[in-house]
Write a protein that holds these residues in place. Structure first.
Motif, short mmCIF file in Angstrom:
data_model
loop_
_atom_site.label_atom_id
_atom_site.label_comp_id
_atom_site.label_asym_id
_atom_site.label_seq_id
_atom_site.Cartn_x
_atom_site.Cartn_y
_atom_site.Cartn_z
N GLY A 121 -28.41 -14.75 -23.32
CA GLY A 121 -27.32 -14.94 -24.69
C GLY A 121 -28.70 -14.60 -25.58
O GLY A 121 -28.65 -15.29 -26.75
N LEU A 122 -29.82 -14.40 -25.58
CA LEU A 122 -30.17 -13.50 -25.96
C LEU A 122 -30.67 -12.02 -26.52
O LEU A 122 -31.35 -10.66 -26.61
N HIS A 123 -29.71 -11.99 -27.71
CA HIS A 123 -29.65 -11.30 -28.25
C HIS A 123 -30.06 -10.64 -29.73
O HIS A 123 -29.95 -9.26 -30.09
N GLY A 124 -31.24 -11.28 -29.62
CA GLY A 124 -32.23 -10.49 -31.27
C GLY A 124 -33.04 -9.89 -31.55
O GLY A 124 -33.10 -8.53 -31.97
N GLY A 125 -33.20 -8.90 -29.78
CA GLY A 125 -34.48 -8.35 -30.04
C GLY A 125 -33.79 -7.00 -29.61
O GLY A 125 -34.23 -6.04 -30.29
N ILE A 126 -32.63 -6.99 -29.32
CA ILE A 126 -31.71 -5.64 -29.24
C ILE A 126 -31.65 -4.44 -29.81
O ILE A 126 -31.87 -3.67 -29.47
N GLY A 127 -31.64 -4.77 -31.12
CA GLY A 127 -31.52 -4.78 -32.27
C GLY A 127 -32.22 -4.04 -32.36
O GLY A 127 -31.93 -2.27 -32.95
N ILE A 128 -33.29 -4.39 -32.32
CA ILE A 128 -34.48 -3.86 -32.77
C ILE A 128 -35.07 -2.77 -31.62
O ILE A 128 -35.46 -1.27 -32.22
N ASP A 129 -34.81 -2.66 -30.83
CA ASP A 129 -34.80 -2.03 -29.22
C ASP A 129 -34.04 -0.25 -29.65
O ASP A 129 -34.44 0.29 -29.46
N LYS A 154 -24.11 -10.84 -35.41
CA LYS A 154 -24.41 -11.00 -36.53
C LYS A 154 -26.30 -11.09 -35.63
O LYS A 154 -27.19 -10.19 -36.67
N ALA A 155 -26.77 -11.53 -34.50
CA ALA A 155 -27.56 -11.76 -34.15
C ALA A 155 -28.04 -10.03 -33.72
O ALA A 155 -29.10 -9.97 -33.98
N ILE A 156 -27.18 -9.77 -33.26
CA ILE A 156 -27.78 -8.48 -33.04
C ILE A 156 -28.04 -7.49 -34.61
O ILE A 156 -28.92 -6.19 -34.24
N VAL A 157 -27.14 -7.06 -35.51
CA VAL A 157 -27.58 -6.89 -36.87
C VAL A 157 -28.57 -6.81 -37.28
O VAL A 157 -29.40 -6.49 -37.89
N GLU A 158 -29.44 -8.36 -37.31
CA GLU A 158 -29.69 -8.89 -37.68
C GLU A 158 -31.08 -8.38 -36.82
O GLU A 158 -32.23 -8.52 -38.02
N GLY A 159 -31.46 -8.08 -35.97
CA GLY A 159 -32.05 -7.45 -34.84
C GLY A 159 -32.16 -5.66 -35.63
O GLY A 159 -33.46 -5.64 -35.42
N ILE A 160 -31.32 -5.32 -35.82
CA ILE A 160 -31.50 -4.19 -36.21
C ILE A 160 -31.86 -3.84 -37.79
O ILE A 160 -32.75 -2.85 -37.94
N ALA A 161 -31.89 -4.97 -38.74
CA ALA A 161 -32.13 -4.70 -39.32
C ALA A 161 -33.45 -5.36 -39.56
O ALA A 161 -34.89 -3.97 -40.17
N GLU A 162 -33.98 -6.10 -38.49
CA GLU A 162 -35.75 -6.17 -38.79
C GLU A 162 -36.60 -4.70 -38.03
O GLU A 162 -37.34 -4.30 -38.76
N GLY A 163 -35.27 -4.21 -36.97
CA GLY A 163 -36.13 -3.01 -36.60
C GLY A 163 -36.27 -2.28 -38.21
O GLY A 163 -37.00 -1.22 -37.84
N CYS A 164 -35.29 -1.73 -38.64
CA CYS A 164 -35.42 -0.80 -39.80
C CYS A 164 -36.08 -0.62 -41.00
O CYS A 164 -36.84 0.05 -41.19
N ARG A 165 -36.46 -2.40 -40.68
CA ARG A 165 -37.26 -3.08 -42.49
C ARG A 165 -39.04 -2.31 -41.64
O ARG A 165 -39.87 -2.11 -42.11
N GLN A 166 -39.23 -3.16 -40.37
CA GLN A 166 -40.67 -2.00 -39.28
C GLN A 166 -40.76 -0.56 -39.77
O GLN A 166 -41.49 -0.69 -40.48
N ALA A 167 -39.31 -0.01 -39.22
CA ALA A 167 -39.50 1.68 -39.76
C ALA A 167 -39.47 2.43 -41.14
O ALA A 167 -39.43 3.10 -40.88
N GLY A 168 -38.94 1.44 -42.28
CA GLY A 168 -38.99 1.79 -43.16
C GLY A 168 -38.11 2.74 -43.63
O GLY A 168 -37.72 3.32 -44.71
#
Length: 350
Positions: free
Chosen positions: A82-90, A124-138
């Motif tokens: 259930g640890l989905h938050g960081g997978i989007g950053i990956d 939602k947790a997955i996409v929020e991780g994707i959004a965080e990755g996008c913010r980190q990458a600009g």
């Protein structure tokens, strides 16, 4: 004859696809998507395609660079814990770090999320991780696809794919021609990143560990330690590209240092890498010991603590190292280039 559909008609929901849940999911992720806004993004979520204005992003004569990737079997840890938050950053990292290796600034990202039955909280947790990755990458999250496919995926299972496009001014594409004596700077990783997880999962199973057991190599539970997101090197890499002594970047993914460093070298050069030049994260020593994995295989399966290699002219090494460290990177001088006579990567003291 009576209409056989009376009282017995099927709906898409009866077949396992909930259109209403899909619509609710789109509404739930809109704030995360909006948080990735950057110059050049046009329109909003919900269109048939995402729009991006290169001129508004500041490019004069750009070459477009595209990359696509996934997260691999690291997903199984997220699904089982259930640890989905960081997978989007990956997911973002695996694409945008590849764009950086071509000298490109990531512009926008799209994701593909496929599941057996849509779980809005999970998605939602997955996409929020994707959004965080996008913010980190600009880069902007300009679209994506959510596919609910009962019968193809088991309930609770899902898969992810990512697609990113970047741009680089014509004439600035990397790598540039490397030369004998060039220095290799290694940027520290957060762990295995998103590679080698089929082997990792087998070793964890062999060791008799559960995901929630304390990790013998530190970092919390086994799952928490192993699911640490891939580091995104874009901001530091773009800063380093302002220096004319930069030759190129090698993103250390599947194949490790052994197979990825040669991808940015001309045929006549080889890399000599000192494996003692950086501190190896404890997870890799544990994997080697517990799995009985020899060093040659470790070097081909894992990054061993170096997630990106930067090739620089020797006279520029100090300046570029300073630029990278100013952006928060852990930088190690790990090797240099010499004329090739055999293997493309040789390990040993410098």
């Amino acid at each position: 004859m009576a209409d056989q559909r009376d009282g017995n008609g099927l709906t898409y929901r009866d077949a396992g696809v909930d259109v209403d849940a899909g619509n609710a999911f789109v509404e739930a992720i809109k704030p995360a998507v909006r948080s990735t806004a950057r110059p050049g993004m046009m329109g909003g979520i919900g269109g048939f395609g995402g729009l991006f204005d290169l001129r508004a992003a500041g490019f004069d004569d750009p070459v477009l660079v595209a990359a696509t990737d996934g997260v691999g079997t690291k997903l199984k840890i997220a699904i089982e814990t259930g640890l989905h938050g960081g997978i989007g950053i990956d997911l973002v990292a695996m694409c945008v770090n590849d764009l950086l290796a071509q000298g490109a600034q990531p512009l926008f990202f799209l994701d593909y999320y496929a599941t057996g039955a849509l779980d809005i909280a999970q998605g939602k947790a997955i996409v929020e991780g994707i959004a965080e990755g996008c913010r980190q990458a600009g880069c902007g999250l300009i679209g994506g696809e959510t596919a609910e496919m009962p019968g193809l995926y088991a309930i609770g299972d899902y898969d992810l794919a990512g697609f990113s496009v970047g741009a680089v001014e014509r004439g600035a594409v990397l790598p540039r021609e490397a030369q004998t004596g060039d220095v290799l700077l290694g940027l520290g990783s957060t762990g295995p990143h998103s590679n080698g997880y089929s082997l990792i999962r087998k070793i964890v199973e062999r060791a008799g560990l559960g995901w929630h057991d304390p990790a013998p190599f530190g970092g919390g539970s086994v799952a928490e330690a192993l699911i640490a997101p891939t580091r995104i090197y874009v901001r530091a890499g773009l800063a380093a590209m302002t220096h004319p002594g930069l030759r190129g970047f090698a993103h250390i993914t599947g194949g490790g240092l052994t197979e990825n460093v040669p991808r940015v070298l001309p045929e006549g050069l080889a890399a000599r890498i000192d494996p003692d030049a950086w501190p190896r994260p404890p997870v890799f020593d544990w994997l080697a010991r517990e799995g009985g994995v020899d060093e040659t295989e470790m070097r081909r399966a894992f990054n061993l603590g170096i997630g990106m290699v930067v090739v620089v002219a020797p006279e520029a090494a100090g300046d570029i190292r300073g630029l990278l460290e100013a952006e928060g990177e852990s930088v190690h001088e790990i090797g240099h280039l010499h004329p090739r006579d055999g293997a493309a990567v040789v390990y040993g003291a410098l």
